[in-house]
Design an enzyme around this catalytic site. Structure first.
Site, PDB file in Angstrom:
ATOM      1  N   ARG A 174      -2.635  -5.924  -8.398  1.00 24.59           N
ATOM      2  CA  ARG A 174      -1.673  -6.996  -8.152  1.00 24.59           C
ATOM      3  C   ARG A 174      -1.819  -8.053  -9.242  1.00 24.59           C
ATOM      4  O   ARG A 174      -2.034  -7.718 -10.386  1.00 24.59           O
ATOM      5  CB  ARG A 174      -1.898  -7.580  -6.755  1.00 24.59           C
ATOM      6  CG  ARG A 174      -1.474  -6.657  -5.655  1.00 24.59           C
ATOM      7  CD  ARG A 174      -2.026  -7.062  -4.325  1.00 24.59           C
ATOM      8  NE  ARG A 174      -3.465  -6.867  -4.294  1.00 24.59           N
ATOM      9  CZ  ARG A 174      -4.224  -6.969  -3.207  1.00 24.59           C
ATOM     10  NH1 ARG A 174      -3.681  -7.297  -2.074  1.00 24.59           N
ATOM     11  NH2 ARG A 174      -5.520  -6.761  -3.263  1.00 24.59           N
ATOM     12  N   HIS A 206       0.849  -1.206   0.000  1.00 26.82           N
ATOM     13  CA  HIS A 206       0.000   0.000   0.000  1.00 26.82           C
ATOM     14  C   HIS A 206       0.882   1.254   0.000  1.00 26.82           C
ATOM     15  O   HIS A 206       0.641   2.195  -0.751  1.00 26.82           O
ATOM     16  CB  HIS A 206      -0.859   0.067   1.268  1.00 26.82           C
ATOM     17  CG  HIS A 206      -1.935  -0.965   1.373  1.00 26.82           C
ATOM     18  ND1 HIS A 206      -2.125  -1.726   2.488  1.00 26.82           N
ATOM     19  CD2 HIS A 206      -2.916  -1.340   0.508  1.00 26.82           C
ATOM     20  CE1 HIS A 206      -3.164  -2.538   2.325  1.00 26.82           C
ATOM     21  NE2 HIS A 206      -3.659  -2.328   1.129  1.00 26.82           N
ATOM     22  N   SER A 251      -3.054  -7.631   3.034  1.00 29.99           N
ATOM     23  CA  SER A 251      -3.175  -7.489   4.487  1.00 29.99           C
ATOM     24  C   SER A 251      -3.463  -8.855   5.110  1.00 29.99           C
ATOM     25  O   SER A 251      -2.973  -9.170   6.193  1.00 29.99           O
ATOM     26  CB  SER A 251      -4.294  -6.509   4.824  1.00 29.99           C
ATOM     27  OG  SER A 251      -4.002  -5.243   4.290  1.00 29.99           O
TER      28      SER A 251
HETATM   29  P1  ADP Z   1      -6.889  -5.972   0.288  1.00 30.60           P
HETATM   30  O1  ADP Z   1      -7.391  -5.996  -1.137  1.00 30.60           O
HETATM   31  O2  ADP Z   1      -5.571  -6.641   0.486  1.00 30.60           O
HETATM   32  O3  ADP Z   1      -7.902  -6.254   1.377  1.00 30.60           O
HETATM   33  P2  ADP Z   1      -7.239  -3.148   0.583  1.00 30.60           P
HETATM   34  O4  ADP Z   1      -8.703  -3.178   0.451  1.00 30.60           O
HETATM   35  O5  ADP Z   1      -6.681  -2.473   1.789  1.00 30.60           O
HETATM   36  O6  ADP Z   1      -6.492  -4.506   0.556  1.00 30.60           O
HETATM   37  O7  ADP Z   1      -6.595  -2.538  -0.728  1.00 30.60           O
HETATM   38  C1  ADP Z   1      -6.686  -1.198  -1.081  1.00 30.60           C
HETATM   39  C2  ADP Z   1      -6.061  -1.023  -2.431  1.00 30.60           C
HETATM   40  O8  ADP Z   1      -4.674  -1.331  -2.378  1.00 30.60           O
HETATM   41  C3  ADP Z   1      -6.625  -1.919  -3.544  1.00 30.60           C
HETATM   42  O9  ADP Z   1      -6.636  -1.164  -4.740  1.00 30.60           O
HETATM   43  C4  ADP Z   1      -5.616  -3.027  -3.646  1.00 30.60           C
HETATM   44  O10 ADP Z   1      -5.596  -3.617  -4.926  1.00 30.60           O
HETATM   45  C5  ADP Z   1      -4.340  -2.274  -3.368  1.00 30.60           C
HETATM   46  N1  ADP Z   1      -3.289  -3.138  -2.850  1.00 30.60           N
HETATM   47  C6  ADP Z   1      -3.372  -3.975  -1.801  1.00 30.60           C
HETATM   48  N2  ADP Z   1      -2.191  -4.608  -1.603  1.00 30.60           N
HETATM   49  C7  ADP Z   1      -1.354  -4.158  -2.572  1.00 30.60           C
HETATM   50  C8  ADP Z   1       0.000  -4.456  -2.937  1.00 30.60           C
HETATM   51  N3  ADP Z   1       0.692  -5.363  -2.274  1.00 30.60           N
HETATM   52  N4  ADP Z   1       0.537  -3.792  -3.981  1.00 30.60           N
HETATM   53  C9  ADP Z   1      -0.200  -2.909  -4.669  1.00 30.60           C
HETATM   54  N5  ADP Z   1      -1.476  -2.593  -4.401  1.00 30.60           N
HETATM   55  C10 ADP Z   1      -2.050  -3.204  -3.366  1.00 30.60           C
END
Ligand code: ADP
Length: 161
Positions: free
Chosen positions: A90, A17, A128
């Protein structure tokens, strides 16, 4: 002023993130990282805790603001004067879902565009949930989390599992 919104659950914010946050903050005048309420998820950290963890790891980026919202994302963006949503992409599995959400958001707010930043290769398979899972087994989290919050996450994981 070009303002972008980067929404997510951030439970907790990971190095993946943070990488997206830094890159988006370089492109826009202001980046609002917004922790969204997601009824479908049962978060490990409260909304306020997630906001405060993100604030800590972004303290050195002057044009980043951290907020939380229970509103519809397209409405939230309009309210904040933003016409761009940032998403991290991703592996292929993100694509279908993100594509659908981008279309829906644009339908609700036709001025709203979604911009995808591809994940850096070392963060490609990081989420996460993976971090939480590894935390259960006392694994080294330094490749996955910003240094400043590793202890907080380890502590919280240990109270849950
Ligand atoms: P998750 O999808 O892991 O529950 P979030 O809802 O917090 O995570 O994700 C918020 C944004 O961050 C989404 O657009 C998701 O694709 C992106 N994201 C999550 N992890 C990564 C990563 N490792 N690298 C790039 N983008 C990420």
């Amino acid at each position: 002023m070009k303002i972008a919104v980067y929404p997510g659950s951030f439970d907790p914010v990971t190095s993946g993130h943070l990488n997206i946050i830094r890159r988006a903050a370089n492109i826009f005048d202001k980046l609002i990282v917004c922790v969204m309420v997601n009824a479908g998820k049962n978060p490990m950290f409260s909304l306020d805790e997630r906001v405060s963890l993100i604030k800590r790891v972004t303290a050195d980026i002057p044009n980043v603001e951290v907020d939380s919202s229970g509103d519809l994302l397209a409405e939230y963006a309009k309210e904040k004067g933003s016409c761009v949503i940032i998403k991290g992409l991703r592996a292929g599995s993100d694509f279908e879902n993100e594509f659908q959400m981008a279309m829906i958001n644009r339908k609700i707010n036709p001025n709203l565009d979604t911009m995808f930043l591809t994940a850096e290769h070392q963060y490609m398979y990081m989420s996460s949930s993976v971090v939480k899972e590894l935390g259960k087994y006392q694994a080294d989290l330094s490749d996955f989390l910003p240094e400043e919050i590793i202890e907080d996450v380890k502590k919280r994981v240990s109270t849950i599992y």
